[in-house]
Each structure stands twice: as C-alpha cells, then as structure tokens.
Design a protein around this motif. Structure first.
Motif, PDB file in Angstrom:
ATOM      1  N   SER A  80       0.828  -1.206   0.000  1.00 17.64           N
ATOM      2  CA  SER A  80       0.000   0.000   0.000  1.00 17.64           C
ATOM      3  C   SER A  80       0.863   1.257   0.000  1.00 17.64           C
ATOM      4  CB  SER A  80      -0.930   0.005   1.215  1.00 17.64           C
ATOM      5  OG  SER A  80      -1.845  -1.058   1.122  1.00 17.64           O
ATOM      6  N   VAL A  81       1.923   1.240   0.797  1.00 20.30           N
ATOM      7  CA  VAL A  81       2.836   2.389   0.830  1.00 20.30           C
ATOM      8  C   VAL A  81       3.515   2.544  -0.525  1.00 20.30           C
ATOM      9  CG1 VAL A  81       4.951   3.318   1.861  1.00 20.30           C
ATOM     10  CG2 VAL A  81       3.166   2.333   3.324  1.00 20.30           C
ATOM     11  N   ARG A  82       3.930   1.438  -1.139  1.00 18.59           N
ATOM     12  CA  ARG A  82       4.547   1.489  -2.465  1.00 18.59           C
ATOM     13  C   ARG A  82       3.592   2.126  -3.469  1.00 18.59           C
ATOM     14  NH1 ARG A  82       8.298   2.975  -5.117  1.00 18.59           N
ATOM     15  NH2 ARG A  82       9.638   2.030  -3.577  1.00 18.59           N
ATOM     16  N   LEU A  84       1.246   4.322  -2.840  1.00 23.62           N
ATOM     17  CA  LEU A  84       1.205   5.757  -2.556  1.00 23.62           C
ATOM     18  C   LEU A  84       2.445   6.461  -3.102  1.00 23.62           C
ATOM     19  CD1 LEU A  84      -0.123   5.742   1.110  1.00 23.62           C
ATOM     20  CD2 LEU A  84      -1.337   6.528  -0.933  1.00 23.62           C
ATOM     21  N   PHE A  96       9.029  10.848  -0.886  1.00 23.74           N
ATOM     22  CA  PHE A  96       7.983  10.451   0.059  1.00 23.74           C
ATOM     23  C   PHE A  96       8.411  10.779   1.490  1.00 23.74           C
ATOM     24  CE2 PHE A  96       6.744   6.958   2.975  1.00 23.74           C
ATOM     25  CZ  PHE A  96       5.403   7.239   3.089  1.00 23.74           C
TER      26      PHE A  96
END
Length: 122
Positions: A80-82, A84, A96
C-alpha cells in the motif's frame, strides 16, 4: 497479486481473518456485522474476488469453504505504501520521506532512526 488497493469492505474481511484466523463465509459475515451488515451473497462475492486477487485462500471442510488470509499484514502495508509512493511521488521513496518530514508526519529524529536501521541491515 493485483496492484489495486482494497476497498473498505475487502480490507475489513482481510482484517477479520488476520484477527480471527481461518473462518467460513458465515463466520466472516457475522464478524463484520454491525458496522457492515451484508447479505451472504455479497460476502461470498467479496471472498471470490479477494481469492482471485491472491489475498485469500480456502480449504474445504466437508461442504464448507474455510478462508484464510494469504498475505501477512506487513506485506500488504508495504504494498500500500509502495502504491502511494508510485502515485504521489513518481516512485521516489526519498521524496515520500521528505514529504513526511515537511508535513510533520515524521520528525527528523524518526528519519535518523530509520536511516540507522537501514544502515544496520547492510
């Protein structure tokens, strides 16, 4: 595994399975109620879609499917972070992290601790 993010209901199902462990569609439906009062057919459709995207697997116990999460929480969080980072920072983890400092989500001290952890892993 699909790179699309999970919907709120899909995430609720995966969260339930992480907490409760293997469960039937009925147990999942009951576990999601009251915040998500769903019909049995809706739950089964969501389960099929999650399984098709490799977020869940099932075994058969008699005539009943028993579902379990096939991805650990940390792995899903990292994906999920990837997503974003890819979407908002053109794939730049550095941008980021700088943005997280600029917006006061992370303090410079937290970033330094992360850098130390990364250095220790080399």
């Amino acid at each position: 595994m699909s790179h699309r993010q999970l919907t709120e209901l899909q995430q609720a199902i995966v969260d339930f399975l992480w907490k409760a462990g293997p469960a039937t569609a009925e147990q999942i439906r009951e576990g999601l109620d009251p915040p998500h009062a769903l019909k049995d057919s809706t739950v089964r459709t969501l389960l099929r879609r999650l399984e098709a995207r490799d977020f869940l697997t099932h075994t058969v116990d008699g005539k009943v499917f028993v579902y379990r999460a096939s991805v650990p929480p940390r792995s899903l969080a990292a994906r999920s972070v990837r997503q974003l980072i890819d979407r908002f920072w053109s794939g730049s983890a550095e941008q980021f992290l700088a943005g997280m400092v600029d917006e006061k989500v992370l303090t410079p001290a937290q970033i330094r601790r992360l850098a130390a952890k990364i250095k220790d892993r080399k």
